[in-house]
Write an enzyme that holds these catalytic residues in place. Structure first.
Site, PDB file in Angstrom:
ATOM      1  N   LYS A 160     101.788 -13.728 113.263  1.00 34.32           N
ATOM      2  CA  LYS A 160     100.960 -14.964 113.684  1.00 34.32           C
ATOM      3  C   LYS A 160     101.478 -15.367 115.114  1.00 34.32           C
ATOM      4  O   LYS A 160     102.002 -16.368 115.243  1.00 34.32           O
ATOM      5  CB  LYS A 160     100.787 -16.031 112.622  1.00 34.32           C
ATOM      6  CG  LYS A 160      99.697 -16.565 112.419  1.00 34.32           C
ATOM      7  CD  LYS A 160      99.492 -17.744 111.054  1.00 34.32           C
ATOM      8  CE  LYS A 160      98.779 -18.582 111.049  1.00 34.32           C
ATOM      9  NZ  LYS A 160      97.411 -18.090 111.398  1.00 34.32           N
TER      10      LYS A 160
HETATM   11  N1  PPE Z   1      93.512 -13.902 109.238  1.00 38.91           N
HETATM   12  C1  PPE Z   1      93.852 -14.767 110.662  1.00 38.91           C
HETATM   13  C2  PPE Z   1      93.468 -14.177 111.791  1.00 38.91           C
HETATM   14  C3  PPE Z   1      94.165 -16.021 110.422  1.00 38.91           C
HETATM   15  O1  PPE Z   1      94.449 -16.671 111.560  1.00 38.91           O
HETATM   16  C4  PPE Z   1      94.337 -16.444 109.070  1.00 38.91           C
HETATM   17  C5  PPE Z   1      94.889 -17.923 109.021  1.00 38.91           C
HETATM   18  C6  PPE Z   1      94.235 -15.768 108.058  1.00 38.91           C
HETATM   19  C7  PPE Z   1      93.768 -14.495 108.150  1.00 38.91           C
HETATM   20  C8  PPE Z   1      94.435 -16.175 106.487  1.00 38.91           C
HETATM   21  O2  PPE Z   1      96.023 -16.282 106.546  1.00 38.91           O
HETATM   22  P1  PPE Z   1      96.640 -17.263 105.466  1.00 38.91           P
HETATM   23  O3  PPE Z   1      96.408 -18.794 105.858  1.00 38.91           O
HETATM   24  O4  PPE Z   1      98.042 -17.014 105.126  1.00 38.91           O
HETATM   25  O5  PPE Z   1      95.826 -17.273 104.061  1.00 38.91           O
HETATM   26  N2  PPE Z   1      94.392 -18.730 109.990  1.00 38.91           N
HETATM   27  C9  PPE Z   1      95.045 -20.060 110.208  1.00 38.91           C
HETATM   28  C10 PPE Z   1      94.845 -20.771 111.406  1.00 38.91           C
HETATM   29  C11 PPE Z   1      93.374 -21.358 111.619  1.00 38.91           C
HETATM   30  C12 PPE Z   1      93.221 -22.269 112.796  1.00 38.91           C
HETATM   31  O6  PPE Z   1      91.895 -22.375 113.171  1.00 38.91           O
HETATM   32  O7  PPE Z   1      94.141 -22.623 113.469  1.00 38.91           O
HETATM   33  C13 PPE Z   1      95.045 -21.040 108.985  1.00 38.91           C
HETATM   34  O8  PPE Z   1      94.165 -20.754 108.117  1.00 38.91           O
HETATM   35  O9  PPE Z   1      95.822 -21.891 108.971  1.00 38.91           O
END
Ligand code: PPE
Length: 306
Positions: A160
């Protein structure tokens, strides 16, 4: 606008929100190397608050730093404690938690060196439904992005990393400006990858299908939904699928910390299923919210009490 809280944890101490500023020559601002997390704390049905899958999020933050090649100057235990302290001192019962590790001012040029300090900040704020209350309830409309998701050898997709999100910003902006709620991003082979900030699931013949961990962020909500579904006897396969397979799916939804479980009612102007959240999506949503609010003891170890 983000709702201000009183304190932000910065480099080892809690300081006033307004004081949490950075130098304009911070390396991350220019080149994007850094890492962040998104975590949620929920108020339980019993009244006590708990952080959802804190250990997994802290582990992913350290994995992101390792992949990016920089070191977080604190231990996992220190970061975990700092997150809990930031929540407690701000007095929030429910919050979105944003730890960010960034490379500070020192050397300029692409290569950061020992002259660039590594900073860590933890902010918390109230954040409701990421794609709107109505989106969470009735489902959202998505479009295939004109931007592909990262190729695995262009960006480190398991991390991330701050700069990875330029691709997400472009896609999200395009989707919203053309009248959609969110962008669906394909991988560089043309298969469905993920959204700008969410993973994706489809339902076919009563079974779930989700993208394998190839070019996508290994979502913690995704892993939780897989476990929940299997625990409820719903089969799950991790297999590549195409966008036309999404069009003809019975149901579809996004998962993410911010987005939680958001149903998709339309993709590229084609109605999915009945155009309303389907029974499997609703069942998983209900169970997910029961788990995060501490109503299901089976998944009690996913919660860290505040
Ligand atoms: N893919 C991406 C690209 C992504 O950024 C997230 C989280 C996920 C999948 C899902 O991951 P998880 O949260 O571990 O289930 N995106 C984060 C950021 C959003 C934002 O706008 O800032 C979040 O959901 O916290």
């Amino acid at each position: 606008m983000v709702q201000k809280t009183s304190l932000i944890w910065m480099d080892g101490k809690l300081i006033p929100w307004e004081a949490a500023t950075v130098h304009v020559l911070s390396h991350t601002i220019h080149y994007g190397m850094g890492a962040f997390e998104g975590i949620r704390c929920y108020k339980g049905t019993g009244g006590a608050s708990a952080v959802f899958r804190l250990e997994e999020h802290v582990d992913r933050l350290f994995d992101s730093a390792l992949i990016g090649g920089f070191e977080i100057p604190y231990s996992r235990e220190e970061i975990t404690e700092a997150i809990l302290e930031t929540l407690r001192k701000n007095g929030l019962e429910e919050a979105y938690i944003r730890p960010v590790v960034f490379i500070g001012a020192g050397a300029m040029g692409v290569l950061f060196t020992e002259e660039n300090p590594i900073h860590v900040c933890i902010a918390v704020w109230s954040w409701g439904a990421y794609l709107g209350d109505e989106g969470l309830k009735k489902g959202i409309r998505i479009r295939t992005s004109s931007y592909n998701r990262h190729h695995v050898n262009v960006m480190m997709t398991k991390a991330k990393i701050c700069g990875n999100y330029v691709n997400s910003v472009l896609a999200k902006k395009e989707a919203v400006e053309t009248g959609f709620d969110e962008a669906l991003m394909l991988d560089t082979d043309g298969y469905v990858a993920e959204a700008s900030g969410e993973n994706i699931f489809i339902v076919r013949d009563g079974a779930l299908k989700t993208t394998p961990l190839t070019s996508i962020l290994p979502g913690i909500t995704r892993a939780s939904v897989i476990a929940l579904a299997r625990g409820r006897g719903i089969p799950v396969v991790e297999q590549r699928f195409t966008r036309d397979e999404l069009y003809t799916a019975e149901e579809a939804f996004f998962t993410g910390t911010a987005a939680e479980i958001t149903p998709i009612r339309e993709a590229d102007n084609r109605r999915i299923g009945t155009g309303r959240p389907g029974p499997i999506t609703l069942d998983l949503q209900e169970n997910f919210f029961a788990v995060v609010r501490g109503e299901n003891r089976k998944y009690g170890d996913w919660l860290t009490p505040l």
